[in-house]
Design a protein around this motif. Structure first.
Motif, PDB file in Angstrom:
ATOM      1  N   THR A 156     -10.205  -1.626 -10.951  1.00  0.00           N
ATOM      2  CA  THR A 156     -10.252  -2.455 -12.160  1.00  0.00           C
ATOM      3  C   THR A 156     -11.385  -3.335 -11.509  1.00  0.00           C
ATOM      4  O   THR A 156     -12.106  -4.031 -12.218  1.00  0.00           O
ATOM      5  N   ASN A 157     -11.547  -4.185 -10.618  1.00  0.00           N
ATOM      6  CA  ASN A 157     -11.958  -5.431 -10.125  1.00  0.00           C
ATOM      7  C   ASN A 157     -13.790  -5.161 -10.318  1.00  0.00           C
ATOM      8  O   ASN A 157     -13.827  -4.018  -9.707  1.00  0.00           O
ATOM      9  N   LYS A 189      -5.557  -1.539 -10.300  1.00  0.00           N
ATOM     10  CA  LYS A 189      -5.471  -2.582 -10.225  1.00  0.00           C
ATOM     11  C   LYS A 189      -6.844  -2.722  -9.210  1.00  0.00           C
ATOM     12  O   LYS A 189      -7.697  -3.246  -9.990  1.00  0.00           O
ATOM     13  N   GLY A 230      -7.903  -7.614  -9.637  1.00  0.00           N
ATOM     14  CA  GLY A 230      -9.245  -7.743 -10.930  1.00  0.00           C
ATOM     15  C   GLY A 230      -9.281  -9.134 -10.903  1.00  0.00           C
ATOM     16  O   GLY A 230     -10.984  -9.221 -11.481  1.00  0.00           O
ATOM     17  N   HIS A 233     -15.965   2.483 -13.583  1.00  0.00           N
ATOM     18  CA  HIS A 233     -16.613   1.507 -12.978  1.00  0.00           C
ATOM     19  C   HIS A 233     -18.150   1.712 -12.950  1.00  0.00           C
ATOM     20  O   HIS A 233     -18.328   2.546 -12.794  1.00  0.00           O
ATOM     21  N   GLU A 283      -9.838   4.534 -13.624  1.00  0.00           N
ATOM     22  CA  GLU A 283     -10.611   3.516 -13.270  1.00  0.00           C
ATOM     23  C   GLU A 283     -11.890   3.560 -12.722  1.00  0.00           C
ATOM     24  O   GLU A 283     -13.166   2.109 -13.216  1.00  0.00           O
TER      25      GLU A 283
END
Length: 503
Positions: free
Chosen positions: A411-412, A408, A385, A440, A436
């Motif tokens: 989530t970046n 994960k 992330g 975003h 997620e």
């Protein structure tokens, strides 16, 4: 309940004229949602308060109403909300101090900067709940006076008040210098001696489990000590003697105090109850020698708490991380690591050490990229992330570690729209990744449509502004009311649709 209207009431894109139309048909539930809108005009707030009396409290807390809009007799809760925000009239306080509702007087007692005569009235209130609420928030001088109150429940509130003078808090711990309490909530209601059954079948009983009184008000006096031990204003020298007290809850309250002398910490470190040791392990007062001793504690929660200690040595922390679930948050000691320590952690042969560092954001680009290529999946999962990672780095993570890192990576904050679409098509499906992606800001319409297939991601996707308007309209008739409300609150709904939906 009309969930479409609920969603519309929260829709930030709803034009002012449509807000007016919703106010005109609002009931208590819809009025509460409308009262939370940040864009309400003063006229709209007054109109809503007049239609839905209960909305006035939220409107007052939100700053939408002024003292001129409130009648303290007809709208006591709204008046109390303004008094609590220091925006009400002092005369209201005098009116409300005589309100027949003890709940209203209790709320008044918690308001700041009350006139002195109102404080005097509340301090003499016949209902101990009102006096106790005053004692919890009042000034040092008044707290000192109320510490001598004949009712133990008032004294307990004084012991919780951080404005209470230190000498008074010390006296509440020992009882020295204070007249004995004459009443408590137990003997107010029950013939003594009495011990409240933890399995009490009475539905109207609000005594705490185990509350007791044999004339000495034992359980409330214990609660007074517990409150004083947890009060940071209580003098250190007054609390140290409780390290060996037979009461577990008192030792436990003591263990969290950051002003403990070293010898008290050492005594608590051998406490037979792991909860006491766990709270002590996270206490900044614990020195390095004792930290190293506690690192070998057999209890997992003690070691976990120690990992969150702000001054735990790095070698101890990395050893703990290898054997203890420390959580997925950035630990204080890692956040405070120096540049040299960051370098040391990044090159550690211990993957647990590298994982701890990877949770830190704003790492130097070279270290960030090194951790992104780490062979250990838990390190990569922690760094995924981090802002600044390239699309190539993120895709390489997924290629090497698959389902272990997909969520994960999603989530970046800089994940590209194309990457997010690819993540929704990953085989096997990673349902957490769909949720997620649905959150975003860069998610595209194709990615969001894929997210609609997941039950938990569906409401999130329904509220995403990148979802096509036609799809949003379809979701207004969904069988899940969470989805309906999210769709109705979607700011991408066309104006013509919004107008048709509002009565």
């Amino acid at each position: 309940m009309n969930h479409v209207l609920f969603g519309l009431a929260a829709n930030e894109a709803l034009p002012s004229d449509l807000v007016d139309r919703l106010i005109a048909v609002a009931d208590a539930d819809l009025g509460h949602v409308l009262a939370g809108r940040a864009d309400l005009s003063h006229a709209q707030a007054v109109s809503l308060a007049s239609r839905v009396a209960g909305s006035a409290v939220r409107l007052a807390h939100g700053g939408h109403l002024t003292a001129a809009d409130i009648d303290p007799v007809a709208q006591p809760l709204a008046a109390l909300a303004l008094l609590d925000a220091r925006a009400g009239s002092p005369e209201w306080a005098r009116i409300l101090a005589a309100d027949p509702s003890h709940e209203h007087r209790e709320k008044l007692a918690a308001c700041p900067e009350l006139p002195a005569d109102v404080v005097d009235t509340l301090a003499a209130d016949a209902d101990v709940r009102v006096v106790a609420e005053l004692a919890l928030w009042t000034t040092p001088h008044r707290a000192a006076v109320l510490a001598r109150h004949p009712h133990a429940e008032v004294r307990r509130a004084v012991a919780l008040n951080e404005a209470t003078p230190p000498a008074v808090l010390a006296a509440l711990l020992t009882g020295e210098g204070l007249p004995p309490a004459q009443h408590c909530l137990v003997c107010d209601r029950e013939a003594t001696p009495f011990v409240h059954d933890p399995e009490c079948p009475r539905l109207d009983c609000d005594l705490m489990p185990g509350a007791s009184c044999d004339g000495s008000h034992a359980s409330t006096l214990h609660d007074i000590r517990h409150a004083a031990l947890g009060n940071p204003a209580t003098p250190t020298e007054a609390v140290t003697g409780f390290a060996d007290h037979p009461s577990l809850s008192l030792r436990w309250a003591l263990a969290a105090r950051p002003d403990l002398p070293p010898e008290v910490c050492r005594r608590l470190a051998t406490d037979p109850h792991s909860g006491v040791r766990a709270d002590l392990a996270g206490n900044p007062a614990v020195d390095e020698a004792l930290i190293r001793t506690l690192a070998d504690d057999p209890d997992h929660e003690v070691r976990r708490s120690l990992a969150h200690h702000p001054h735990v040595p790095l070698d101890v922390l990395t050893r703990l991380a290898a054997t203890t679930r420390v959580g997925a948050t950035l630990l204080p000691r890692i956040a405070a690591a120096t540049p040299a320590e960051v370098e040391e952690l990044a090159h550690s042969p211990n993957p647990s050490a590298r994982m701890l560092l990877a949770r830190r954001r704003e790492l130097p680009p070279g270290i960030r990229d090194r951790l992104a290529q780490d062979p250990d999946a838990k390190v990569v999962k922690s760094i995924a992330g981090h802002p600044g990672l390239s699309d190539a780095h993120l895709r390489a993570m997924v290629d090497r570690h698959g389902v272990r890192v997909v969520a994960k990576v999603a989530t970046n904050p800089e994940a590209t729209p194309a990457l997010l679409e690819d993540l929704t098509r990953h085989e096997p499906v990673v349902h957490k990744a769909l949720r997620e992606v649905a959150r975003h800001r860069r998610a595209t319409a194709p990615a969001l449509r894929a997210c609609l297939a997941d039950r938990q991601a569906r409401p999130l996707a329904a509220g995403h502004p990148a979802l096509p308007p036609a799809t949003i309209v379809e979701l207004l008739t969904d069988t899940d009311w969470h989805v309906v409300e999210a769709a109705a609150a979607n700011p991408s709904l066309r104006l013509t649709v919004l107008s048709d939906l509002v009565p």
